[in-house]
Design an enzyme around this catalytic site. Structure first.
Site, mmCIF file in Angstrom:
data_model
loop_
_atom_site.group_PDB
_atom_site.id
_atom_site.type_symbol
_atom_site.label_atom_id
_atom_site.label_comp_id
_atom_site.label_asym_id
_atom_site.label_seq_id
_atom_site.Cartn_x
_atom_site.Cartn_y
_atom_site.Cartn_z
ATOM 1 N N THR A 148 6.761 -2.103 -1.556
ATOM 2 C CA THR A 148 7.684 -1.213 -2.272
ATOM 3 C C THR A 148 9.104 -1.215 -1.706
ATOM 4 O OG1 THR A 148 6.881 0.591 -0.863
ATOM 5 C CG2 THR A 148 5.816 0.317 -2.995
ATOM 6 N N GLU A 149 9.397 -2.134 -0.799
ATOM 7 C CA GLU A 149 10.683 -2.097 -0.101
ATOM 8 C C GLU A 149 11.879 -2.204 -1.043
ATOM 9 O OE1 GLU A 149 7.742 -3.541 3.035
ATOM 10 O OE2 GLU A 149 8.014 -3.715 0.867
ATOM 11 N N THR A 150 11.796 -3.053 -2.071
ATOM 12 C CA THR A 150 12.977 -3.257 -2.925
ATOM 13 C C THR A 150 13.364 -1.997 -3.690
ATOM 14 O OG1 THR A 150 11.544 -4.195 -4.648
ATOM 15 C CG2 THR A 150 12.660 -5.742 -3.167
ATOM 16 N N ARG A 151 12.453 -1.064 -3.843
ATOM 17 C CA ARG A 151 12.810 0.218 -4.457
ATOM 18 C C ARG A 151 13.771 1.010 -3.571
ATOM 19 N NH1 ARG A 151 9.205 2.397 -8.531
ATOM 20 N NH2 ARG A 151 7.729 0.789 -9.188
ATOM 21 N N LEU A 152 13.772 0.690 -2.277
ATOM 22 C CA LEU A 152 14.646 1.359 -1.314
ATOM 23 C C LEU A 152 15.898 0.541 -1.020
ATOM 24 C CD1 LEU A 152 11.969 2.536 1.276
ATOM 25 C CD2 LEU A 152 12.999 3.884 -0.559
#
Length: 260
Positions: free
Chosen positions: A133-137
Protein backbone atom coordinates in the site's frame (compact mmCIF):
# COMPACT_ATOMS: atom_id res chain seq x y z
CA UNK A 1 13.43 -9.28 23.82
CA UNK A 2 10.57 -6.79 24.16
CA UNK A 3 8.85 -6.86 20.77
CA UNK A 4 9.46 -10.54 20.00
CA UNK A 5 9.11 -13.87 21.75
CA UNK A 6 11.19 -16.96 20.96
CA UNK A 7 10.24 -20.48 22.00
CA UNK A 8 12.18 -23.60 21.06
CA UNK A 9 10.77 -27.12 21.41
CA UNK A 10 11.67 -30.34 19.66
CA UNK A 11 14.10 -28.67 17.29
CA UNK A 12 11.56 -26.10 16.04
CA UNK A 13 11.77 -22.44 17.05
CA UNK A 14 8.71 -20.23 17.12
CA UNK A 15 9.54 -16.58 16.52
CA UNK A 16 6.55 -14.34 17.26
CA UNK A 17 6.11 -10.67 16.47
CA UNK A 18 4.71 -9.45 19.76
CA UNK A 19 3.11 -6.02 19.38
CA UNK A 20 -0.50 -7.11 18.97
CA UNK A 21 -1.87 -3.75 20.12
CA UNK A 22 0.01 -2.15 17.17
CA UNK A 23 -0.83 -4.93 14.70
CA UNK A 24 2.83 -6.00 14.93
CA UNK A 25 3.99 -2.92 13.04
CA UNK A 26 7.75 -2.76 12.55
CA UNK A 27 9.21 -0.44 15.17
CA UNK A 28 12.91 0.42 15.39
CA UNK A 29 13.21 -1.92 18.36
CA UNK A 30 11.45 -4.80 16.58
CA UNK A 31 13.71 -4.36 13.55
CA UNK A 32 16.80 -4.62 15.76
CA UNK A 33 15.40 -7.60 17.64
CA UNK A 34 14.53 -9.45 14.43
CA UNK A 35 18.07 -8.94 13.15
CA UNK A 36 19.44 -10.29 16.42
CA UNK A 37 17.01 -13.21 16.45
CA UNK A 38 18.03 -14.27 12.93
CA UNK A 39 21.65 -14.45 14.05
CA UNK A 40 20.85 -16.29 17.29
CA UNK A 41 18.55 -18.87 15.73
CA UNK A 42 20.77 -19.32 12.70
CA UNK A 43 23.70 -20.23 14.96
CA UNK A 44 21.78 -22.44 17.41
CA UNK A 45 22.55 -26.13 16.72
CA UNK A 46 19.37 -27.17 18.56
CA UNK A 47 17.18 -25.30 16.06
CA UNK A 48 16.39 -27.16 12.84
CA UNK A 49 13.56 -24.93 11.54
CA UNK A 50 12.00 -21.58 12.46
CA UNK A 51 8.32 -20.65 12.37
CA UNK A 52 7.64 -16.91 12.04
CA UNK A 53 4.23 -15.66 13.15
CA UNK A 54 2.50 -12.76 14.85
CA UNK A 55 0.56 -12.30 18.07
CA UNK A 56 -3.01 -11.08 17.85
CA UNK A 57 -5.21 -10.37 14.86
CA UNK A 58 -2.53 -9.18 12.40
CA UNK A 59 0.66 -10.73 11.13
CA UNK A 60 2.36 -7.39 10.40
CA UNK A 61 0.82 -4.05 9.42
CA UNK A 62 4.06 -2.69 7.95
CA UNK A 63 5.95 0.31 9.29
CA UNK A 64 5.15 1.67 12.73
CA UNK A 65 3.39 5.05 12.71
CA UNK A 66 5.94 6.53 15.10
CA UNK A 67 8.71 5.45 12.74
CA UNK A 68 6.87 7.10 9.84
CA UNK A 69 6.46 10.36 11.77
CA UNK A 70 10.20 10.37 12.50
CA UNK A 71 10.98 10.00 8.79
CA UNK A 72 8.99 13.15 8.01
CA UNK A 73 11.36 15.20 10.19
CA UNK A 74 14.55 13.31 9.31
CA UNK A 75 17.12 14.34 6.72
CA UNK A 76 18.34 12.14 3.85
CA UNK A 77 21.21 10.63 5.85
CA UNK A 78 18.96 9.69 8.77
CA UNK A 79 16.35 8.25 6.40
CA UNK A 80 19.00 6.22 4.60
CA UNK A 81 20.30 4.84 7.90
CA UNK A 82 16.80 3.75 8.96
CA UNK A 83 16.12 2.21 5.55
CA UNK A 84 19.38 0.28 5.79
CA UNK A 85 18.41 -1.11 9.19
CA UNK A 86 15.22 -2.53 7.66
CA UNK A 87 17.15 -3.85 4.66
CA UNK A 88 19.69 -5.57 6.88
CA UNK A 89 16.94 -7.15 8.97
CA UNK A 90 15.31 -8.60 5.87
CA UNK A 91 18.67 -9.77 4.59
CA UNK A 92 19.46 -11.49 7.90
CA UNK A 93 16.19 -13.41 7.80
CA UNK A 94 16.57 -14.21 4.11
CA UNK A 95 20.08 -15.58 4.58
CA UNK A 96 19.47 -17.36 7.89
CA UNK A 97 20.84 -20.91 7.39
CA UNK A 98 17.67 -22.51 8.77
CA UNK A 99 14.35 -23.07 7.00
CA UNK A 100 11.99 -20.18 7.77
CA UNK A 101 8.30 -21.03 7.68
CA UNK A 102 5.83 -18.16 7.72
CA UNK A 103 2.68 -18.86 9.76
CA UNK A 104 0.59 -15.87 8.74
CA UNK A 105 -2.36 -15.77 11.10
CA UNK A 106 -3.72 -12.39 10.02
CA UNK A 107 -3.42 -9.44 7.66
CA UNK A 108 -0.07 -8.29 6.24
CA UNK A 109 0.65 -4.99 4.52
CA UNK A 110 3.78 -3.25 3.25
CA UNK A 111 6.70 -4.49 5.32
CA UNK A 112 4.60 -7.46 6.37
CA UNK A 113 4.66 -8.62 2.74
CA UNK A 114 8.43 -8.24 2.86
CA UNK A 115 8.56 -10.45 5.94
CA UNK A 116 6.51 -13.10 4.14
CA UNK A 117 8.77 -12.88 1.10
CA UNK A 118 11.93 -13.82 3.03
CA UNK A 119 10.28 -17.01 4.32
CA UNK A 120 11.06 -20.27 2.54
CA UNK A 121 7.42 -21.28 2.62
CA UNK A 122 4.28 -19.58 3.92
CA UNK A 123 1.02 -20.98 5.27
CA UNK A 124 -1.73 -18.46 5.92
CA UNK A 125 -5.20 -17.96 7.32
CA UNK A 126 -7.65 -18.14 4.43
CA UNK A 127 -9.42 -15.02 5.77
CA UNK A 128 -6.31 -12.79 5.78
CA UNK A 129 -5.87 -9.70 3.59
CA UNK A 130 -2.68 -8.41 1.99
CA UNK A 131 -1.39 -5.37 0.17
CA UNK A 132 1.59 -3.31 -0.91
CA UNK A 133 0.00 0.00 0.00
CA UNK A 134 3.02 2.32 -0.06
CA UNK A 135 2.08 4.23 -3.23
CA UNK A 136 -1.10 5.44 -1.53
CA UNK A 137 1.24 7.34 0.81
CA UNK A 138 3.42 8.71 -1.97
CA UNK A 139 6.29 6.31 -1.21
CA UNK A 140 7.40 2.99 -2.72
CA UNK A 141 7.98 -0.60 -1.47
CA UNK A 142 11.72 -0.24 -2.01
CA UNK A 143 13.68 -2.06 0.71
CA UNK A 144 11.28 -5.00 0.59
CA UNK A 145 11.30 -4.88 -3.20
CA UNK A 146 14.17 -7.29 -3.94
CA UNK A 147 12.56 -10.00 -1.81
CA UNK A 148 9.04 -9.45 -3.13
CA UNK A 149 10.27 -9.64 -6.73
CA UNK A 150 12.33 -12.73 -5.94
CA UNK A 151 9.25 -14.40 -4.49
CA UNK A 152 6.62 -13.36 -7.05
CA UNK A 153 8.68 -12.72 -10.16
CA UNK A 154 8.45 -9.44 -12.04
CA UNK A 155 5.30 -10.29 -13.97
CA UNK A 156 3.20 -11.18 -10.92
CA UNK A 157 4.70 -8.35 -8.87
CA UNK A 158 3.61 -5.78 -11.45
CA UNK A 159 0.00 -6.74 -10.72
CA UNK A 160 0.19 -5.57 -7.10
CA UNK A 161 3.45 -3.63 -6.60
CA UNK A 162 2.24 -0.21 -7.73
CA UNK A 163 -1.57 -0.16 -7.36
CA UNK A 164 -1.80 -0.13 -3.55
CA UNK A 165 -4.76 -2.52 -3.80
CA UNK A 166 -5.58 -4.94 -1.05
CA UNK A 167 -6.08 -8.53 -2.11
CA UNK A 168 -7.29 -11.72 -0.52
CA UNK A 169 -5.49 -14.89 0.41
CA UNK A 170 -6.52 -16.79 -2.74
CA UNK A 171 -4.86 -14.14 -4.92
CA UNK A 172 -1.77 -14.24 -2.69
CA UNK A 173 -1.50 -17.95 -3.49
CA UNK A 174 -1.87 -17.21 -7.20
CA UNK A 175 0.94 -14.64 -6.93
CA UNK A 176 3.25 -17.17 -5.28
CA UNK A 177 3.35 -15.31 -1.98
CA UNK A 178 1.60 -18.09 -0.02
CA UNK A 179 2.07 -21.84 -0.33
CA UNK A 180 -1.22 -23.00 1.19
CA UNK A 181 -4.32 -21.67 2.94
CA UNK A 182 -5.94 -23.04 6.08
CA UNK A 183 -8.62 -22.19 8.58
CA UNK A 184 -7.48 -20.42 11.72
CA UNK A 185 -7.98 -23.64 13.68
CA UNK A 186 -5.76 -25.63 11.33
CA UNK A 187 -3.01 -23.09 10.73
CA UNK A 188 -0.55 -24.09 13.45
CA UNK A 189 -0.77 -27.77 12.51
CA UNK A 190 -0.07 -26.81 8.90
CA UNK A 191 3.01 -24.81 9.88
CA UNK A 192 4.31 -27.63 12.05
CA UNK A 193 3.77 -30.05 9.16
CA UNK A 194 5.96 -27.81 6.98
CA UNK A 195 8.68 -27.74 9.66
CA UNK A 196 8.62 -31.45 10.60
CA UNK A 197 10.49 -32.87 7.55
CA UNK A 198 13.59 -30.85 8.43
CA UNK A 199 13.97 -32.84 11.64
CA UNK A 200 14.98 -35.81 9.46
CA UNK A 201 17.38 -33.84 7.24
CA UNK A 202 21.08 -33.17 7.74
CA UNK A 203 21.17 -29.56 9.01
CA UNK A 204 24.38 -28.71 7.18
CA UNK A 205 22.96 -29.99 3.91
CA UNK A 206 19.76 -28.00 4.45
CA UNK A 207 21.80 -24.83 5.03
CA UNK A 208 23.93 -25.50 1.94
CA UNK A 209 20.86 -26.22 -0.20
CA UNK A 210 19.19 -23.00 0.95
CA UNK A 211 22.34 -20.99 0.17
CA UNK A 212 22.51 -22.58 -3.29
CA UNK A 213 18.92 -21.62 -4.11
CA UNK A 214 19.75 -18.02 -3.24
CA UNK A 215 22.84 -18.05 -5.45
CA UNK A 216 20.88 -19.54 -8.35
CA UNK A 217 17.92 -17.17 -7.90
CA UNK A 218 17.71 -13.39 -8.33
CA UNK A 219 20.82 -11.63 -7.03
CA UNK A 220 20.23 -9.68 -3.80
CA UNK A 221 23.67 -8.34 -3.00
CA UNK A 222 25.10 -5.13 -1.56
CA UNK A 223 24.56 -3.29 -4.84
CA UNK A 224 20.91 -4.39 -5.03
CA UNK A 225 20.25 -3.30 -1.46
CA UNK A 226 22.02 0.04 -2.01
CA UNK A 227 19.92 0.66 -5.10
CA UNK A 228 16.67 -0.08 -3.25
CA UNK A 229 17.63 2.28 -0.42
CA UNK A 230 18.55 5.05 -2.87
CA UNK A 231 15.20 4.63 -4.63
CA UNK A 232 13.34 4.91 -1.33
CA UNK A 233 15.23 8.01 -0.21
CA UNK A 234 14.63 9.71 -3.56
CA UNK A 235 10.90 9.15 -3.20
CA UNK A 236 10.92 10.22 0.45
CA UNK A 237 12.41 13.53 -0.71
CA UNK A 238 9.53 14.10 -3.13
CA UNK A 239 6.54 16.38 -2.60
CA UNK A 240 4.30 13.33 -3.04
CA UNK A 241 5.72 11.65 0.06
CA UNK A 242 5.24 14.79 2.14
CA UNK A 243 1.65 15.15 0.96
CA UNK A 244 0.74 11.47 1.20
CA UNK A 245 2.01 10.99 4.72
CA UNK A 246 0.52 14.29 5.91
CA UNK A 247 -2.83 13.24 4.44
CA UNK A 248 -2.60 9.88 6.18
CA UNK A 249 -2.05 11.42 9.60
CA UNK A 250 -4.68 14.10 8.97
CA UNK A 251 -7.17 11.42 7.91
CA UNK A 252 -7.98 13.05 4.59
CA UNK A 253 -7.57 12.09 0.93
CA UNK A 254 -4.23 13.01 -0.61
CA UNK A 255 -4.31 15.75 -3.24
CA UNK A 256 -3.94 13.29 -6.11
CA UNK A 257 -6.98 11.18 -5.22
CA UNK A 258 -9.72 11.28 -7.86
CA UNK A 259 -13.13 10.35 -6.49
CA UNK A 260 -14.88 7.60 -8.51
Amino acid sequence: MDDLTIEVAGGIARLTLNRPEKHNALSARMISELTEAAALLGADPEVRAVMLTGAGKSFCAGADLGWMRAQIEAGPQERAAEARRIAMMLRALNEMPKPLIGMVQGNAFGGGIGMMSVCDTVVADEAALFGLTETRLGIIPATIGPYVIARMGEGFARRVFMSGNRFGAAKAVELGLISSLHSAAELEAAALAEAAPYLACAPGAVAAAKALTRRLGPVIDDATIDMSIAALIAQWESSEAAEGIAAFFERRPASWVIAP
